[in-house]
Structures are given as structure tokens and as C-alpha cells.
Write an enzyme that holds these catalytic residues in place. Structure first.
Site, PDB file in Angstrom:
ATOM      1  N   HIS A 108       9.688  19.722 -35.439  1.00  0.00           N
ATOM      2  CA  HIS A 108       8.603  19.045 -36.206  1.00  0.00           C
ATOM      3  C   HIS A 108       7.493  20.280 -36.245  1.00  0.00           C
ATOM      4  CE1 HIS A 108       9.049  14.398 -35.748  1.00  0.00           C
ATOM      5  NE2 HIS A 108      10.055  14.787 -35.036  1.00  0.00           N
ATOM      6  N   GLU A 134       7.853  21.144 -31.526  1.00  0.00           N
ATOM      7  CA  GLU A 134       6.612  21.189 -32.601  1.00  0.00           C
ATOM      8  C   GLU A 134       6.695  22.649 -32.645  1.00  0.00           C
ATOM      9  OE1 GLU A 134       5.002  19.075 -34.123  1.00  0.00           O
ATOM     10  OE2 GLU A 134       5.301  17.070 -32.777  1.00  0.00           O
ATOM     11  N   HIS A 180       9.612  14.281 -40.497  1.00  0.00           N
ATOM     12  CA  HIS A 180       8.495  13.963 -41.429  1.00  0.00           C
ATOM     13  C   HIS A 180       8.405  14.893 -42.496  1.00  0.00           C
ATOM     14  CE1 HIS A 180       6.537  12.666 -37.215  1.00  0.00           C
ATOM     15  NE2 HIS A 180       6.968  11.533 -37.996  1.00  0.00           N
ATOM     16  N   GLU A 182       6.343  18.326 -42.743  1.00  0.00           N
ATOM     17  CA  GLU A 182       6.671  19.240 -41.521  1.00  0.00           C
ATOM     18  C   GLU A 182       7.796  20.099 -42.060  1.00  0.00           C
ATOM     19  OE1 GLU A 182       6.575  16.970 -37.863  1.00  0.00           O
ATOM     20  OE2 GLU A 182       4.630  16.063 -38.574  1.00  0.00           O
TER      21      GLU A 182
END
Length: 459
Positions: free
Chosen positions: A199, A290, A85, A88
């Protein structure tokens, strides 16, 4: 003359010195940094491209290892993917610093780096979505730049084994995004064993499955993979080695993740995700990391975030040495491709098969396991293995399977009868002519990168 120019450029790069700064680097700068690392360390690094983005930007990968240019029998393939993404962004910088740290550690004779690079081939893709990054803004959660240049979320564009009849698996090759096609082609050229994609926007390690069709995989609110115990272990390795992820509630957003991990589907269902595709079609165990509460953390936080993630990034790579590895040989003593290697109690949607080298890799926690090996024209072989914990020794247990040919009707009854399912026959990554869609590294693109790097140093 061209060779002389190339030599001069090489000398300029190798003799230059620079320190990797804690700041956000542009796509052009990432290309220059990877080029410099590769040319300065040609014995342990190799720079190549897996393809281009929609806007034509190269998707550069740096391979690191004792033999970085090609696969070596018994050496597992590992990968990190960042910036799927575009907004990110922390993963981009973490992976640049990881590559720099591995190379410098190896040159300094640091045992952790020497052992990793001697036993593992590590592939680092800092940005899978360079076009999205170009559009990204520095807002903590704002979504601009998330998608690629066509406005598509790349983590919703992969084939999905759990979707319905009108699912993404039916998309034509042209309907898949260029970046997704590049990764799928990449997975068809390398037998990756373990992977993580980085991410931002939360602080948690998420593992498959991300999706479910309400079948036996769905247990309460989770979608449970056959290798769930391994996935939970892998996620905990990252979270527990991280400076704060293991707390599970760092982001102050009301979400709590026990031990800093979560089943992807339990967190929120996701169709067309990359980690499920890796696991189901490419037999590569991938998790999603993440790594920052903010999608675009302030530059001032980068040194601390690198310190928090460094140990986790290295510890996770070592887990590629879990379980068992080896080759399958036919009755003539030849290593065979596409032999099915199954572990009792783990019925994968797509059976794990040997690769073009006749190799198999099965990530397993320590314990006793019953293996069944099938190959056409040969008797089914079943063996029980006691598997130790390999990461501490930087090698999984090695065990080869030797098959016996079926010679009569009685033994034919116990030979392999493999009926590929439509799911496992999926051929994304092959164009209309049947040619594998792979964008190899070229001398021209490398030369252009060299020139850009030299120009940057002269400014």
C-alpha cells in the site's frame, strides 16, 4: 496456421530487447511487460489470470520458480499483491522491478536469485485494482482512485471473523466485488504460506489482527494473533532491511511507529481486511506494507524507492522458510487432506489443516514446540520438535507425521473429533452450483496480450 502465428509472435517477443524504465506503467503496459518476461523465460515463469476486475480487466499474476506452472511438494507458495487501492501506486512498480530482477539474477547465475527460485514458488500480482488505477490522480494523499469501479474499498470487502451478526461474512457471493472474489478463489487453489500486500500513504509494516470483537485477542490497544511473535518478526524483517522504514517517523505526519512496525488494530481498526482473511481462512500469514509516504510519489523518486525496498522485498520472501513443513500420513501410508496440525499455545480461529497434497506448513521462530495432529479414525498424535532457523538455508525443517488407526473403544477416546465452526466453514469463492470460482489463464487472453505487446514494440 494459428500455431505458426503464435510461433512468429513468440520469436518477436523473445528476440526483442527492452529495459524496464523507472516510470509509471499503464495496465496495458503491465500486461505487456509480464507477457514478455513470461515468454522470454518459460522455464522459470508462468503468466496466468485469477479473474477480471469490474470493468473486465485481467488480474494478471506472474509465477516464478523452478517449476512455475504447478505446485511441487515441499516447495512453499509465496505471493506479493500490489495496488489494492488504485491510487496507491508504488507497489505496482516495485513488483515489476522485483520480477525483472529475479529473472535477470537467475539468468546471470546470481546465488540469491537461484536459491530463491529453486526453493520457492513466487507469485506476483502487480495490480489488484486496475480500474481504480485508471481513475487515480497524482496527488500525494487525494483519495480519487482508491476504490474499485463500483466505489467499494476492496480492503473492507473480505469476510471478517470479528464482525457482528450483520457482518460482511453474510454478504452473498454477488455482493462481493469481482476483485475480492478473484483473490478468494485464488487462495482456494494455492496453499500460500506467506504473503504481503503493498500500500501507500505511510511507511510502516502492519500485521494482524486488523480487527477485534473485544475478546481474548484484544490486549490493551492491540488485537493479538496466536502467531503474534512470528508476525512481529516478519514485520521487522521488512522494516529493518528497508532504507528508512525502521526509523518509524519518516513521513513527518506526527505518527511514530517504533521499529517501523505496528499491530494493525492498534494503528486503526479495520473490518473486512485482506490480511486477516488470509490468516484466518487461508492459513497464510500476510502483512500489509505501507511503502511510501505519498500515495503517488513523483516519478523522479522511483529509483531511490526501488533501492530502499529491494533488499526488504527479497529478505521477506526468504521468511517463507521459517518453521516446519511436511506431510501427514494415515495408517495406510497415504498422505491425507484436512488433518488438523496444531501447535500448543497457538489456538487459531480456524485450525491449520493439511492441503490436498497432505502437506502442512507452520511458520515458527526457532525453539521447541509441541505439535498435535488429528485425523478422523486415527489416534491423536503428539510430538515435540526442535525447530531451527530455516531462511538462511532456504528451507524450513522437514518433518512428516505418521498416524495410527484407532482399533478399539479405548483408543477411540483419543481419536480426532473435528467439529468445524461456522467461521471456518465459510465458502466464499464457490458459486450457486457449487463450482469453485476460478478464472484460469486461457490461450485466447494470452494471444491477445501477445498481439498487444508486438504492436507496442512496432510503434
Amino acid at each position: 496456421m494459428p500455431s505458426l502465428i503464435f510461433l512468429l509472435l513468440l520469436i518477436l517477443i523473445i528476440t526483442s530487447t527492452s529495459t524496464l524504465e523507472f516510470r509509471y506503467h499503464s495496465n496495458r503496459e503491465i500486461e505487456q511487460i509480464l507477457t514478455q518476461i513470461s515468454l522470454s523465460n518459460p522455464d522459470i515463469t508462468h503468466l496466468y489470470s485469477i479473474g477480471k476486475s469490474v470493468r473486465g480487466q485481467q488480474l494478471w499474476v506472474l509465477a516464478l520458480g523452478l517449476r512455475p506452472r504447478q505446485h511441487t511438494l515441499g516447495i512453499p507458495e509465496f505471493k506479493y499483491v500490489g495496488n489494492m487501492h488504485g491510487n496507491e501506486v508504488l507497489g505496482r512498480e516495485l513488483l515489476l522491478h522485483l520480477a525483472d530482477e529475479l529473472v535477470q539474477g537467475y539468468r546471470s547465475g546470481e546465488s540469491w536469485s537461484v536459491q530463491l527460485l529453486n526453493s520457492t514458488r513466487i507469485h506476483v500480482l502487480p495490480t489488484m485494482n486496475p480500474d481504480g488505477f485508471d481513475e487515480a490522480r497524482t496527488h500525494c494523499q487525494y483519495s480519487q482512485g482508491r476504490y474499485n469501479s463500483n466505489g467499494v474499498d476492496l480492503n473492507r470487502n473480505f469476510p471478517d471473523a470479528f464482525a457482528g451478526p450483520k457482518n460482511q461474512r453474510q454478504l452473498t457471493e454477488k455482493e462481493r466485488e469481482a476483485e475480492v472474489r478473484a483473490v478468494i478463489g485464488w487462495l482456494q487453489t494455492e496453499t500460500f504460506v506467506l504473503s504481503a500486500n503493498l500500500h501507500g500513504g505511510a511507511l510502516v509494516a502492519s500485521y494482524p489482527y486488523d480487527n477485534s470483537n473485544g475478546g481474548s485477542e484484544q490486549v490493551h490497544r492491540s488485537s493479538v494473533a496466536p502467531d503474534d511473535d512470528v508476525f512481529v518478526h516478519l514485520a521487522k524483517v521488512y522494516s529493518q532491511n528497508h532504507g528508512s522504514m525502521h526509523r518509524g517517523d519518516v513521513c513527518n505526519d506526527g505518527l511514530t511507529f517504533p521499529d517501523g512496525i505496528t499491530n494493525g488494530y492498534q494503528w486503526y481498526p479495520l473490518s473486512g481486511g485482506m490480511q486477516d482473511y488470509n490468516y484466518i481462512w487461508a492459513q497464510c500469514l500476510e502483512i500489509t506494507l505501507e511503502v511510501s509516504c505519498c500515495k503517488f510519489p513523483p516519478v523522479s523518486q522511483l529509483p531511490v524507492m526501488w533501492t530502499e525496498n529491494r533488499k526488504s522485498l527479497l529478505a521477506f520472501i526468504k521468511q517463507v522458510h521459517l518453521g516446519v513443513k511436511g506431510q501427514v500420513f494415515d495408517s495406510s501410508g497415504h498422505a491425507v487432506r484436512d488433518a488438523i496440525v496444531e501447535v500448543e499455545g497457538r489456538t487459531n480461529l480456524c485450525p491449520f489443516r493439511t492441503d490436498r497434497h497432505g502437506e502442512y506448513y507452520r511458520l515458527l521462530l526457532p525453539g521447541n514446540y509441541s505439535f498435535t495432529v488429528r485425523y478422523p479414525g486415527h489416534q491423536v498424535l503428539t510430538e515435540t520438535l526442535e525447530v531451527p532457523y530455516g531462511p538462511n538455508h532456504y528451507t524450513a525443517m522437514k518433518h512428516d507425521f505418521h498416524l495410527r488407526r484407532a482399533v478399539d473403544n479405548a483408543t477411540q477416546a483419543t481419536t480426532s473429533r473435528v467439529s468445524p465452526t461456522p467461521t471456518c466453514n465459510y465458502t466464499t469463492g464457490v458459486d450457486s452450483s457449487g463450482t469453485l470460482v476460478v478464472h484460469a489463464w486461457t490461450e485466447l487472453s494470452m494471444l491477445l496480450a501477445l498481439v498487444a505487446a508486438v504492436q507496442s514494440m512496432m510503434c
